[in-house]
Scaffold this motif. Sequence first.
Motif, PDB file in Angstrom:
ATOM      1  N   GLY A  15      76.176  -8.536  -5.227  1.00  0.00           N
ATOM      2  CA  GLY A  15      76.043  -9.670  -6.141  1.00  0.00           C
ATOM      3  C   GLY A  15      74.670 -10.316  -6.083  1.00  0.00           C
ATOM      4  N   SER A  16      74.099 -10.439  -4.879  1.00  0.00           N
ATOM      5  CA  SER A  16      72.793 -11.097  -4.741  1.00  0.00           C
ATOM      6  C   SER A  16      71.684 -10.270  -5.391  1.00  0.00           C
ATOM      7  CB  SER A  16      72.471 -11.353  -3.266  1.00  0.00           C
ATOM      8  OG  SER A  16      72.360 -10.137  -2.543  1.00  0.00           O
ATOM      9  N   HIS A  17      71.782  -8.945  -5.301  1.00  0.00           N
ATOM     10  CA  HIS A  17      70.798  -8.090  -5.973  1.00  0.00           C
ATOM     11  C   HIS A  17      70.899  -8.247  -7.493  1.00  0.00           C
ATOM     12  CE1 HIS A  17      70.503  -6.174  -2.004  1.00  0.00           C
ATOM     13  NE2 HIS A  17      69.372  -5.617  -2.423  1.00  0.00           N
ATOM     14  N   CYS A  18      72.121  -8.405  -7.987  1.00  0.00           N
ATOM     15  CA  CYS A  18      72.310  -8.604  -9.425  1.00  0.00           C
ATOM     16  C   CYS A  18      71.767  -9.962  -9.860  1.00  0.00           C
ATOM     17  CB  CYS A  18      73.785  -8.475  -9.775  1.00  0.00           C
ATOM     18  SG  CYS A  18      74.131  -8.487 -11.539  1.00  0.00           S
ATOM     19  N   VAL A  19      72.030 -11.000  -9.068  1.00  0.00           N
ATOM     20  CA  VAL A  19      71.519 -12.343  -9.376  1.00  0.00           C
ATOM     21  C   VAL A  19      69.990 -12.332  -9.412  1.00  0.00           C
ATOM     22  CG1 VAL A  19      71.284 -14.686  -8.448  1.00  0.00           C
ATOM     23  CG2 VAL A  19      73.544 -13.612  -8.568  1.00  0.00           C
ATOM     24  N   LYS A  20      69.384 -11.664  -8.456  1.00  0.00           N
ATOM     25  CA  LYS A  20      67.916 -11.568  -8.424  1.00  0.00           C
ATOM     26  C   LYS A  20      67.395 -10.933  -9.714  1.00  0.00           C
ATOM     27  CE  LYS A  20      64.086  -9.639  -5.704  1.00  0.00           C
ATOM     28  NZ  LYS A  20      63.551  -8.339  -6.051  1.00  0.00           N
ATOM     29  N   ARG A  21      68.031  -9.842 -10.127  1.00  0.00           N
ATOM     30  CA  ARG A  21      67.594  -9.137 -11.344  1.00  0.00           C
ATOM     31  C   ARG A  21      67.821 -10.000 -12.587  1.00  0.00           C
ATOM     32  NH1 ARG A  21      64.149  -6.559 -13.821  1.00  0.00           N
ATOM     33  NH2 ARG A  21      64.720  -4.868 -15.209  1.00  0.00           N
ATOM     34  N   LEU A  22      68.968 -10.657 -12.667  1.00  0.00           N
ATOM     35  CA  LEU A  22      69.247 -11.550 -13.803  1.00  0.00           C
ATOM     36  C   LEU A  22      68.195 -12.648 -13.891  1.00  0.00           C
ATOM     37  CD1 LEU A  22      73.113 -11.903 -13.383  1.00  0.00           C
ATOM     38  CD2 LEU A  22      71.996 -10.941 -15.401  1.00  0.00           C
ATOM     39  N   GLY A  23      67.823 -13.206 -12.735  1.00  0.00           N
ATOM     40  CA  GLY A  23      66.808 -14.260 -12.712  1.00  0.00           C
ATOM     41  C   GLY A  23      65.468 -13.771 -13.229  1.00  0.00           C
ATOM     42  N   LYS A  24      65.075 -12.554 -12.823  1.00  0.00           N
ATOM     43  CA  LYS A  24      63.810 -11.993 -13.301  1.00  0.00           C
ATOM     44  C   LYS A  24      63.823 -11.772 -14.807  1.00  0.00           C
ATOM     45  CE  LYS A  24      61.417  -9.916  -9.470  1.00  0.00           C
ATOM     46  NZ  LYS A  24      60.585  -8.781  -9.051  1.00  0.00           N
ATOM     47  N   LEU A  25      65.009 -11.506 -15.354  1.00  0.00           N
ATOM     48  CA  LEU A  25      65.129 -11.248 -16.791  1.00  0.00           C
ATOM     49  C   LEU A  25      65.294 -12.533 -17.601  1.00  0.00           C
ATOM     50  CD1 LEU A  25      67.419  -8.086 -16.620  1.00  0.00           C
ATOM     51  CD2 LEU A  25      65.010  -8.148 -17.310  1.00  0.00           C
ATOM     52  N   GLY A  26      65.354 -13.675 -16.914  1.00  0.00           N
ATOM     53  CA  GLY A  26      65.375 -14.951 -17.619  1.00  0.00           C
ATOM     54  C   GLY A  26      66.741 -15.506 -17.965  1.00  0.00           C
ATOM     55  N   TYR A  27      67.810 -14.929 -17.390  1.00  0.00           N
ATOM     56  CA  TYR A  27      69.144 -15.490 -17.624  1.00  0.00           C
ATOM     57  C   TYR A  27      69.298 -16.811 -16.870  1.00  0.00           C
ATOM     58  CZ  TYR A  27      70.746 -11.103 -19.723  1.00  0.00           C
ATOM     59  OH  TYR A  27      70.896 -10.015 -20.544  1.00  0.00           O
ATOM     60  N   HIS A  28      70.176 -17.664 -17.379  1.00  0.00           N
ATOM     61  CA  HIS A  28      70.543 -18.912 -16.713  1.00  0.00           C
ATOM     62  C   HIS A  28      71.791 -18.598 -15.887  1.00  0.00           C
ATOM     63  CE1 HIS A  28      70.701 -23.061 -15.870  1.00  0.00           C
ATOM     64  NE2 HIS A  28      71.557 -23.441 -16.797  1.00  0.00           N
ATOM     65  N   ILE A  29      71.696 -18.708 -14.559  1.00  0.00           N
ATOM     66  CA  ILE A  29      72.736 -18.165 -13.672  1.00  0.00           C
ATOM     67  C   ILE A  29      73.388 -19.258 -12.836  1.00  0.00           C
ATOM     68  CG2 ILE A  29      73.222 -16.371 -11.943  1.00  0.00           C
ATOM     69  CD1 ILE A  29      70.123 -15.600 -12.568  1.00  0.00           C
ATOM     70  N   LEU A  30      74.696 -19.126 -12.684  1.00  0.00           N
ATOM     71  CA  LEU A  30      75.455 -19.949 -11.739  1.00  0.00           C
ATOM     72  C   LEU A  30      76.274 -19.015 -10.864  1.00  0.00           C
ATOM     73  CD1 LEU A  30      76.518 -22.717 -10.727  1.00  0.00           C
ATOM     74  CD2 LEU A  30      78.338 -22.503 -12.416  1.00  0.00           C
ATOM     75  N   THR A  31      76.071 -19.100  -9.554  1.00  0.00           N
ATOM     76  CA  THR A  31      76.837 -18.291  -8.603  1.00  0.00           C
ATOM     77  C   THR A  31      77.987 -19.112  -8.047  1.00  0.00           C
ATOM     78  OG1 THR A  31      75.009 -16.848  -7.956  1.00  0.00           O
ATOM     79  CG2 THR A  31      76.743 -17.162  -6.341  1.00  0.00           C
ATOM     80  N   ILE A  32      79.164 -18.503  -8.028  1.00  0.00           N
ATOM     81  CA  ILE A  32      80.342 -19.072  -7.355  1.00  0.00           C
ATOM     82  C   ILE A  32      80.652 -18.166  -6.169  1.00  0.00           C
ATOM     83  CG2 ILE A  32      82.825 -19.488  -7.539  1.00  0.00           C
ATOM     84  CD1 ILE A  32      82.402 -20.195 -10.486  1.00  0.00           C
TER      85      ILE A  32
END
Length: 324
Positions: A15-32
């Motif tokens: 999940g953390s690797h996916c969050v990192k990639r989403l952040g680089k692509l400019g998505y607005h992310i909330l982790t639960i």
Amino acid sequence: MAQRVIVTGGAGYIGSHCVKRLGKLGYHILTIDNLSNGNKWAVLSGELKVVDLADTVTVKEIISSFNPHAVIHFAASIIVPESLQNPIKYYKNNTENSLNLLKILSELNIKNFIFSSTAAVYGIPEIVPVTEDAPLNPINPYGRSKMMTELIIQDISNAYGLKYTSLRYFNVAGADPEGKLGQAYRESTHLITRALKTAKGEFPYLEIYGTDYQTPDGTCIRDYIHVSDLAEAHIVALNSLLNNGESDVFNCGYGHGYSVKEVISVAKKVTGIDFKVIESDRRPGDPPQLIADCSKIKKKLNWQPRYNDLEFIIKTAWEWEKKR
């Protein structure tokens, strides 16, 4: 405007690797994440809410206020031997909590859902490489808990119009090539991680479970996928759903495997350490071979893995282990 994505289990390994990639692509992310297996430091983009999916009132409030375009659901218990000893934990965390989440999404009319499934849903497949339409015949509570969730997702999709992608992972390994993330489980059960920890001296020896399988060297063969390539599979699945793609199920692997002895040989080469290995009896329920036919995700979603190389996978994991 950036699209909003909720990631459950985003503080964990994959999940953390996916969050990192989403952040680089400019998505607005909330982790639960309840941080039972995850770590706050691993959430490199967006916001983290520490809450358990069993707390449906709080989870619904969080999701409602964030109003995501999609939810990526990683949160799960994943240790096969533990699932045999404590099946209730697995059915509660993996199946019941997924149902809690799906019920909330249906109530809030959130339509896009990506699910972390597993090759364990196939059990011991008759035909290898295994395709997505192979019979589902899991042989442990972990695999059954994931299969049940897949069936629930299909039923909810049919009833409420949920659009979903289920990704069936094969053996996930390696670490962030930039060195910012890697495996940080409380208990190391993965072969590559245990091999590297043995090289570091954290374990006195590495055990091989079974050397009498019907494989070229007698040890089990597995399809190892780099965690960053798996994260990218979630990105292409997300893009498909957000662009009105159809619900579907995909294998995530490389389509070829390595034996336990081959993995150990490469781990010794990468580390330069000839650590001790002992041969033990088979573990119950280990398939002799588990290899993905991953042609479907390449064809339908244009997923293009970048790190299909066992030595590179182990090198990234070793660089991470040395930092820990």
